[in-house]
Motif scaffolding. Structure first.
Motif, PDB file in Angstrom:
ATOM      1  N   VAL A 185       0.873  -1.170   0.000  1.00 28.59           N
ATOM      2  CA  VAL A 185       0.000   0.000   0.000  1.00 28.59           C
ATOM      3  C   VAL A 185       0.910   1.219   0.000  1.00 28.59           C
ATOM      4  O   VAL A 185       1.367   1.683   1.035  1.00 28.59           O
ATOM      5  N   LEU A 186       1.183   1.708  -1.208  1.00 32.00           N
ATOM      6  CA  LEU A 186       2.182   2.762  -1.355  1.00 32.00           C
ATOM      7  C   LEU A 186       1.905   3.983  -0.505  1.00 32.00           C
ATOM      8  O   LEU A 186       2.816   4.684  -0.093  1.00 32.00           O
ATOM      9  N   LEU A 187       0.633   4.200  -0.259  1.00 30.16           N
ATOM     10  CA  LEU A 187       0.261   5.390   0.503  1.00 30.16           C
ATOM     11  C   LEU A 187       1.051   5.490   1.794  1.00 30.16           C
ATOM     12  O   LEU A 187       1.448   6.570   2.225  1.00 30.16           O
TER      13      LEU A 187
ATOM     14  N   MET B 100     -11.334  -1.723   0.210  1.00 28.52           N
ATOM     15  CA  MET B 100     -10.356  -0.982   1.000  1.00 28.52           C
ATOM     16  C   MET B 100     -10.574   0.524   0.848  1.00 28.52           C
ATOM     17  O   MET B 100     -10.577   1.272   1.822  1.00 28.52           O
ATOM     18  N   LEU B 130      -6.432   7.430  -2.047  1.00 29.81           N
ATOM     19  CA  LEU B 130      -5.695   6.332  -1.416  1.00 29.81           C
ATOM     20  C   LEU B 130      -5.430   5.230  -2.439  1.00 29.81           C
ATOM     21  O   LEU B 130      -4.306   4.738  -2.582  1.00 29.81           O
ATOM     22  N   VAL B 133      -3.039   6.333  -5.378  1.00 29.53           N
ATOM     23  CA  VAL B 133      -1.646   6.468  -4.973  1.00 29.53           C
ATOM     24  C   VAL B 133      -1.046   5.106  -4.652  1.00 29.53           C
ATOM     25  O   VAL B 133       0.108   4.832  -4.956  1.00 29.53           O
ATOM     26  N   SER B 134      -1.868   4.246  -4.049  1.00 27.33           N
ATOM     27  CA  SER B 134      -1.318   2.964  -3.620  1.00 27.33           C
ATOM     28  C   SER B 134      -1.248   1.935  -4.743  1.00 27.33           C
ATOM     29  O   SER B 134      -0.336   1.132  -4.794  1.00 27.33           O
ATOM     30  N   PHE B 135      -2.237   1.937  -5.599  1.00 30.04           N
ATOM     31  CA  PHE B 135      -2.281   0.916  -6.650  1.00 30.04           C
ATOM     32  C   PHE B 135      -2.452   1.576  -8.009  1.00 30.04           C
ATOM     33  O   PHE B 135      -3.443   1.348  -8.702  1.00 30.04           O
ATOM     34  N   PRO B 136      -1.489   2.404  -8.390  1.00 32.26           N
ATOM     35  CA  PRO B 136      -1.692   3.190  -9.617  1.00 32.26           C
ATOM     36  C   PRO B 136      -1.884   2.297 -10.839  1.00 32.26           C
ATOM     37  O   PRO B 136      -2.638   2.657 -11.752  1.00 32.26           O
ATOM     38  N   ALA B 137      -1.251   1.148 -10.864  1.00 29.65           N
ATOM     39  CA  ALA B 137      -1.365   0.318 -12.060  1.00 29.65           C
ATOM     40  C   ALA B 137      -2.795  -0.164 -12.243  1.00 29.65           C
ATOM     41  O   ALA B 137      -3.389  -0.014 -13.311  1.00 29.65           O
ATOM     42  N   THR B 140      -5.345   2.645 -13.076  1.00 24.71           N
ATOM     43  CA  THR B 140      -5.358   3.312 -14.371  1.00 24.71           C
ATOM     44  C   THR B 140      -5.657   2.327 -15.498  1.00 24.71           C
ATOM     45  O   THR B 140      -5.543   2.656 -16.663  1.00 24.71           O
ATOM     46  N   ARG B 141      -6.027   1.103 -15.138  1.00 25.16           N
ATOM     47  CA  ARG B 141      -6.342   0.119 -16.181  1.00 25.16           C
ATOM     48  C   ARG B 141      -7.850   0.101 -16.414  1.00 25.16           C
ATOM     49  O   ARG B 141      -8.596  -0.571 -15.730  1.00 25.16           O
TER      50      ARG B 141
ATOM     51  N   LEU E 138       4.028   3.112 -10.498  1.00 26.88           N
ATOM     52  CA  LEU E 138       3.876   2.965 -11.945  1.00 26.88           C
ATOM     53  C   LEU E 138       5.246   3.026 -12.608  1.00 26.88           C
ATOM     54  O   LEU E 138       5.856   2.008 -12.899  1.00 26.88           O
ATOM     55  N   THR E 179       2.215  -2.265 -16.960  1.00 28.15           N
ATOM     56  CA  THR E 179       0.795  -1.931 -17.027  1.00 28.15           C
ATOM     57  C   THR E 179       0.609  -0.539 -16.454  1.00 28.15           C
ATOM     58  O   THR E 179       1.140  -0.208 -15.412  1.00 28.15           O
TER      59      THR E 179
END
Lengths: 230, 347, 525, 189, 219
Positions: A185-187, B100, B130, B133-137, B140-141, E138, E179
């Motif tokens: 969780v990059l945040l 989440m 949140l 930022v946490s799961f950009p991949a 954005t899909r 990314l 991706t």
């Protein structure tokens, strides 16, 4: 001078007057460098070293410094020590120094250090000031490390990554990885994560305090004694 | 004879919070239907997941706070938050990310600050940020709209994609997903292609991406309904869209080869949706009439700035969150002139 | 004369509420029966309470002065009927607190005999305004629209130029129709009173502001004006919108002039009077009668025969209701004043006072109990309707946080408590209650501050006095000693002892301080 | 060489600033303490001494010097404590004597039939609110009385009682609206 | 509580003396620390640089003092920056490889600093990212800490894959994109390709030019 309760100094530094969780001082480095356990620990120890040296020297000279130049003298002393520590880190912990970057010189502006010099060391004997510096420093380091550890854990699912920066090549193997598939969780690693993490830690501390307050109130309504858990 | 007393007024209008929230939910319907039409069942599953999560967490938190959860759930604000968030999410996002994000929106962004009315940030956008930022991949899909890919995601396909990450049968992820129009534009521009060339591609419609622009249109219908019903004030959406169009227009006039037209900005991404449904969230927006104009306009400008030079393709969420922080200050400095206030009478 | 369409300046905000005036509007004003007992609170007006000039057991005649204005801002009270003063005591009054206040209780003898009254002044146009004002002051007339500010004070325009007298006929609150009926039935008195007031304040014109939902009253007034041929009286019809009867709102509606936020209409050359006040003024000047009765609307779904009654001041509300056929089942609340700004009565044993224009016996359906408020969602509905152009939700926020400085920054005292904000609030927050809370808290703090300031001055004065006395005493002593010292000295020992004692004291004090110091140090760290 | 140069430069700088500071500290020395005035303005001026100081002014001075806590003023109650906390930037504290603070505001009244005219209470009153002379009956001027109770203990015949100030419609304050003071809450609040 | 009136100049002088004294102490401390660490710091810097280079070209492949054998070039069009340092690795005097530091690619959110190692024959010895500002999660997968993608360059040359296949897969090339992020890998691939082209143009000439005179950096 009356007696000094060393136990009180220690519990205050580590817990009751924890500079990060209670006094909310030194937040700038606290937020900026705690994206991993090792970073937090590194800066925490550097801060503790400066704090110890500055407290000891301020306490030693406390009778000789006139009021009107007290602050400039303290600032001078602290700045000198910080520069020295920075040079030492640059020399022997080069990579960590690169990572912590600007935050090492910024120790100068950490309110904790000037705060302790002013509030404690300038009024107490050398030994007590030393103890105060170590406990305050360790309290601060503990929060930095805890915050770093939790952010690292949540953010990238590891612990002790980069330990070799601080402990040498043997420590390379210390790195723990939770689960190779952990998405991370990059945040938590990014700046907002620092705020949320610190907020949670403060809440946690208050919760614990309240729990013990309540316990104590239930157990002993008679004399109000000092808190007993260190 | 004795009577119970209360302060005046002794009459009460028939408005209440549930009604306000209900009307906003109603206004979302056309846009949601359009999303479903172009992106398939994933949209609906996301909505369900988010609503379920929101209600669950509201219930839990209110219990923990020792209060009755029922009125809080019944005021529909949590459900609205869930819907706004779910609409903003890609329709094939893994289930746990949707949950989440919703949980974060409800627990952290809303309830930790004291619940409805006390949250400084728009909870739906906080949840969105949140996740982005946490799961950009994953975030954005997006699926290609069905008018482009020729394939609409069925219920079971969407279900499998969301819950087990299995790609739809027809050609796998790569065939069905793509960059959103904004992302596409940004990517192509970075390769130093000119807008004219970029717009040759089949994914483009009249203003924005094919399909996408119609989703925006249907949200516009819902938004106008809200303005007509006076649920939201016209000031924020109008000032935001006008500001966005203006600043986009200035750059477009300067160099139309590398700056997309204002219409593209308005009808791509979440601009319309954000203007009517996100930026107007009364709790976190500015409330003074002049303040609302400023607040909306600054969001519009920020959207353009972040879209053009920022690190993420779309910008509505970040713009709104940033301006949420500024709202109290804006309100403070834009207090309306009080009746009879002579110092300000010249204005 | 064909009236020219005059512009109306619409004020910000306001509401269109169901006016619910029909039930009480239909029937003419009835004469209320004289009650057996009347309670006359000494405080029925803004300002200092009146001082009783009668004692328990005194017989009184109708219109006899029984309590005298005790200050410039105060008002006389007269016996509403003949009878006997039975006691002067703390009795229930119509006040939101439910607290009692000093009142004169009298028993009516039923004969309703008038006391000797002063001469009427039919040629008021030739009279000195000061004399007319003196008559109003004698008559105990106060603003009958509800503000109850002594009219003689309000019409004292010394040093100011007044060009317009505004007659407030915009009875904008739902339910209330007493002014409406009064205008329909006694238009001549209304206009006469207005003209007298105009003469007193020296205005060149009269504007009557009336809402367009009172066509009968408009017709009646217009006919009267035409009959009298007064061209300086202008009847202005304003659209029905609450609260157009608010003084500042009405002035804006009619003239486009904003009364300054902390100022009075007088500051913009205007005086505003209510129609019922005008009638009372006409009676005082043209008939020489004091203010002892008024028209009261009794209405609501829980009263059998709603209507308007010419009621003696001091009549207990319970009796008034009785004369309207009593309560109906389902009675839930008794409201004094309108439903938007009035307040709930704890009990119907309170008397009608000069400012009581309306009593509403409401069922739960027509005036539901407040529900538990939800949190404010800052929707801004209240901002839209606030006629004072305030930010009600900000005021609420600060009032709730007891941040009274901030409430004043946000112009709390410009709030007219019209209730629009609370009416539209989707969260059902009792906003007006918050503002009243904040206002009374601020006033209380102000009182306390003044009291503290006063106490400080007295204390300092006392200290100074004691010091002076001490110095004088010492000087005397010294003189004595000097006189003694001239004689052979023999008292060395006591002097030494005194010095030693002093030194010991100092030492002890030092030790004590040192012991205390580090302790406090640790406390802080 | 460069190290030496650094030392000299910094030392010179330090000396210059030291001179400046030392001079300024004497030249701009401020007599008295305006903070004490501000604190005093917030105190209720009952002069009751319940804080342990001789009056409001001494307590204000003690607070300004940092010698006294801000929670000692019982008549001022929580309002005063919070106002002090705001003024001084200190943390609010629970009132030292909550019981005394909770007492309703009162004024002294002399039971006139019992008064022997000893004038002891006159000397105790910090605001000269008691009227009387030796061997004459005394009486309290109600408007001037601060309710400090200092006159109660000296009275040899215990004829002074504290009477709570009655609330009147003029001094009445609207209660805090939530939870509604008048409507019972339904459900769990 | 205040002392009797003092002579301001006397006080000022005392203050100056005290402050001055501590200034001497403080700067002396810093001076000592500096002298004690200067040597070690310089060494650390060298070691750090060497570690970067070694990651691309193992120590046993060359025998010259790599850090002292370099060339400063300026090829903004090919290498993306005005100043690139070219380290030259030789073994028994014969050219082994050059390492270019930095080569700059234009990423999604600004410059990406690369270090590119090219063997004398024109194949890649390796590529690493020195610094970047790409979106976390990314574009940051170009960093070897985050993903092994960058290692995929090792061993590639302008013939392998052929020149027109030096693109990301989305553009019909050989290299993976991530991706959700195409711009970043595209930029890196392009930059690496350009540096290979630049090297081909320069050829072994690079090894002939002498190292510029070492300027005194610290004194």
């Amino acid at each position: 001078m009356s007696e000094i309760s060393y136990r009180r100094i220690v519990t205050d530094g580590l817990w009751h007057n924890n500079q990060a969780l209670v006094a909310l001082l030194g937040l700038c480095p606290l937020m900026a460098v705690t994206n991993s356990l090792v970073n937090g620990l590194g800066l925490g120890l550097a801060t503790t070293a400066v704090l110890l040296m500055s407290n000891l020297s301020v306490s030693t000279i406390r009778h000789w410094v006139r009021a009107e130049v007290r602050l400039p003298v303290f600032v001078l002393i602290i700045a000198s020590f910080v520069t020295a520590v920075e040079l030492v880190m640059h020399a022997w912990f080069h990579e960590l120094y690169k990572i912590l970057g600007i935050f090492i010189p910024l120790i100068v502006t950490n309110c904790t250090i000037i705060g302790r010099a002013e509030a404690f060391a300038s009024r107490n004997p050398v030994a007590a000031s030393g103890v105060d510096a170590v406990s305050i420093g360790l309290g601060f380091t503990a929060v930095l490390s805890l915050l770093g550890a939790s952010r690292e854990l949540i953010g990238q699912g590891t612990l002790f990554s980069g330990a070799h920066l601080l402990f040498g090549e043997v420590a390379r193997a210390w790195e723990l990885t939770l689960n190779a598939d952990y998405p991370g969780v990059l945040l938590a690693i990014l700046p907002p994560g620092a705020f949320m993490g610190l907020g949670t830690l403060i809440a946690l501390k208050n919760l614990i305090d309240r729990y013990f307050d309540r316990r104590r109130a239930e157990l002993a309504p008679a004399p109000a004694t000092e808190p007993e858990q260190a | 004879m004795e009577f119970p007393v209360a302060s005046s007024p002794h009459l009460q209008g028939d408005n209440d919070i549930q009604r306000v929230m209900g009307q906003v939910l109603l206004a979302l319907l056309p846009g949601v239907a359009a999303l479903w039409w172009y992106f398939g069942w994933g949209v609906i599953i996301n909505l369900g997941l988010a609503i379920f999560t929101a209600v669950f967490w509201e219930w839990v938190v209110m219990r923990l706070r020792g209060r009755d959860p029922r009125p809080v759930i019944a005021d529909l604000s949590g459900i609205l938050t869930a819907c706004l968030l779910a609409i903003a999410l890609p329709p094939t996002l893994p289930w746990w990310q949707t949950m989440m994000g919703t949980a974060f929106a409800i627990v952290v962004a809303k309830q930790l600050f004291g619940g409805l009315g006390y949250n400084p940030f728009n909870p739906a956008m906080a949840g969105y940020a949140l996740l982005l930022v946490s799961f950009p991949a994953d975030m954005t899909r997006w699926l290609e709209p069905s008018v482009v890919s020729g394939h609409s995601l069925g219920l079971s396909e969407a279900w499998n994609a969301i819950f087990s990450g299995v790609a739809p049968a027809a050609g796998g992820w790569d065939a069905l997903t793509g960059a959103t129009p904004l992302d596409h534009m940004r990517t192509e521009l970075s390769r130093e292609h000119l807008i004219g060339e970029i717009r040759q591609s089949a994914v483009w419609g009249d203003f924005g991406g094919r399909g996408w622009e119609w989703v925006a249109n249907w949200f516009l219908v819902g938004g106008l309904f809200l303005v007509w019903r006076k649920v939201i004030s016209w000031r924020i959406p109008a000032s935001m869209l006008v500001a966005l169009a203006l600043i986009a227009g200035i750059f477009w006039v300067i160099d139309p080869d590398i700056h997309p037209s204002p219409a593209f900005h308005l009808f791509s991404g979440a601009a319309i949706f954000g203007a009517f449904f996100i930026a107007t969230d009364p709790v976190t927006a500015s409330t003074t009439p002049r303040g609302q104009l400023i607040y909306g306009a600054l969001i519009g400008v920020l959207v353009f700035v972040i879209r053009t030079w920022g690190g993420y393709p779309d910008a509505v969420a970040f713009s709104v969150l940033l301006m949420n922080m500024a709202a109290p200050t804006i309100d403070y400095y834009t207090q309306p002139r009080v009746f009879g206030d002579q110092e300000k009478q010249d204005e | 004369m064909a009236e020219q369409p005059t512009p109306i300046w619409d004020f910000h905000g306001g509401l269109h509420v169901d006016d619910r005036k029909a039930p009480s509007k239909a029937s003419p004003i009835r004469e209320a029966v004289i009650p057996k007992r009347l309670q006359l609170p000494l405080q029925q007006h803004i300002g200092r309470h009146a001082e009783p000039v009668v004692r328990a057991g005194d017989p009184v005649l109708k219109g006899q002065l029984i309590a005298r204005a005790s200050d410039y801002v105060s008002a006389n009270i007269h016996a509403p009927t003949s009878g006997m003063v039975s006691e002067i005591a703390e009795l229930p009054i119509a006040h939101p607190s439910g607290l009692p206040a000093l009142s004169i209780m009298m028993e009516a003898d039923g004969k309703d005999r008038w006391a000797e009254l002063p001469e009427p002044i039919p040629d008021y146009q030739e009279a000195d305004p000061a004399d007319l004002r003196e008559r109003l002051r004698w008559a105990g007339i106060v603003g009958l629209g509800g503000a109850v500010f002594p009219t003689s004070v309000k019409t004292n325009v010394t040093g100011k130029q007044v060009d317009t007298l505004i007659i407030n006929a915009a009875e904008c609150e739902p339910y209330i129709t007493c002014d409406d009926r009064l205008m329909q039935e006694q238009p001549a008195q209304v206009i006469a009173g207005a003209d007298i007031l105009r003469h007193i304040v020296g205005a060149s014109r009269i504007l009557i502001g009336i809402e367009d939902n009172k066509p009968e009253a408009i017709t009646a007034l217009r006919e009267t004006i035409d009959t009298r041929g007064q061209r300086d009286i202008e009847l202005r019809i304003v659209p029905t919108k609450y609260p157009s009867g608010g003084e500042k709102q009405l002035i804006y509606l009619l003239t486009g002039v904003e009364v300054p936020s902390h100022g009075l209409p007088l500051d913009v050359g205007m005086v505003c009077q209510n129609v019922a006040t005008a009638v009372a003024v006409a009676e005082a000047i043209l008939q020489g009668r004091p203010l002892i009765s008024r028209v009261v609307t009794v209405t609501g779904q829980a009263v059998a025969q709603p209507g308007n009654l010419q009621t003696l001041i001091g009549t207990p509300v319970a009796e008034l209701i009785e004369q309207c056929g009593g309560y109906l089942p389902g009675i839930h609340k008794l409201i004094m004043g309108g439903p938007m700004m009035g307040f709930g009565l704890h009990s119907d044993s309170v008397p009608v006072a000069k400012g009581s224009n309306c009593f509403i016996a409401a069922t739960e359906a027509e005036s539901p109990d407040p529900v538990k408020p939800s949190p404010c969602i800052r929707c801004g509905e209240c901002v839209k309707v606030c006629p004072a152009q305030l930010l009600p939700q900000q005021l609420y926020w600060y009032a709730r946080a007891r941040d009274f400085d901030k409430t004043q920054d946000h112009h709390l005292f410009d709030c007219i408590e019209c209730g629009c904000c609370a009416y539209v609030c989707p969260a059902h927050i009792p906003l007006v209650h918050y503002y009243r809370f904040a206002k009374t808290e601020i006033w209380a703090m102000e009182r306390e501050r003044e009291k503290a300031e006063h106490a400080r001055r007295r204390h300092e004065f006392r200290e100074a006095r004691l010091k002076r006395l001490e110095a004088e005493r010492k000087a005397k002593l010294r003189k004595k000693k000097e006189a003694l010292a001239k004689k052979p000295a023999s008292g060395k020992d006591p002097k030494k002892a005194a010095i030693e004692a002093a030194m010991q004291r100092v030492a002890a004090k030092k030790a004590g301080q040192e012991a205390a110091d580090p302790a406090s140090e640790n406390e802080k760290n | 060489m460069s190290v030496l140069l650094t030392i000299v430069t910094i030392t010179l700088l330090a000396a210059v600033f030291g001179l400046l500071l030392g001079y300024a500290s004497v030249r701009f020395h401020v007599e008295g303490d305006p903070i004490a005035d501000q604190v005093d303005a917030l105190l209720p001026q009952t002069q009751c001494g319940q804080c342990g100081y001789a009056g409001c002014r001494p307590y204000a001075e003690a607070i300004a010097k940092g010698e006294a806590d801000i929670n000692l003023c019982a008549p001022g109650g929580e309002t005063t404590m919070i106002a002090l906390a705001d003024l001084l930037g200190r943390d609010p504290l629970p009132l030292a004597d909550a019981e005394a603070a909770a007492k309703p505001k009162s004024v002294a009244r002399i039971i006139e039939t019992d008064c022997i005219g000893c004038t002891l209470c006159l000397q105790a009153c910090p605001v000269d609110a008691i009227l009387g002379a030796a061997k004459q009956m005394h009486t309290v001027i109600e408007e001037e009385c601060t309710g400090c109770e200092l006159c109660v203990p000296p009275c040899p015949v215990e004829c002074i009682i504290m009477v709570p100030i009655k609330e009147t419609p003029e001094t009445w304050r609207w209660p805090f609206p939530e939870p509604s003071p008048w409507i019972k809450e339904a459900g769990n609040g | 509580m205040s002392e009797p009136a003092q002579n301001p100049w006397r006080t000022a002088l005392t203050a100056a003396a005290v402050l001055g004294f501590f200034a001497i102490l403080g700067s002396a401390l810093v001076g000592l620390a500096y002298q004690g660490t200067a040597e070690r710091i310089a060494q650390s810097e060298r070691e750090a640089l060497l570690r970067q280079l070694t990651a691309i070209l193992p120590k046993d492949q060359y025998d010259n003092p790599l850090l002292q054998d370099y060339l400063d070039v300026s090829a903004p069009n090919e290498l993306g920056t005005e100043a690139t340092r070219v380290y030259r690795a030789r073994r028994q005097g014969r050219p082994v490889a050059v390492i270019l530091s930095p080569v700059i690619a234009r990423g999604y959110s600004g410059a990406i600093d690369l270090i590119v190692g090219i063997r004398a024959g024109g194949t890649l010895a390796g590529v690493r990212v020195l610094s970047h500002k790409e979106t976390p999660g990314l574009g940051d997968r170009i960093d070897v800490e985050k993903s092994p993608w960058i290692l995929g360059f090792t061993g590639k040359s302008l013939d392998n894959p052929p020149l027109d296949r030096w693109r990301v897969k989305r553009d019909g090339g050989e290299f993976d994109q991530f991706t959700g992020a195409t711009i970043t890998p595209r930029a890196v691939v392009a930059a690496v390709k350009k540096s290979l082209l630049w090297y081909r143009k320069q050829g072994l000439k690079l090894f002939d030019r002498p190292t510029p005179k070492v300027e005194s950096r610290h004194e």
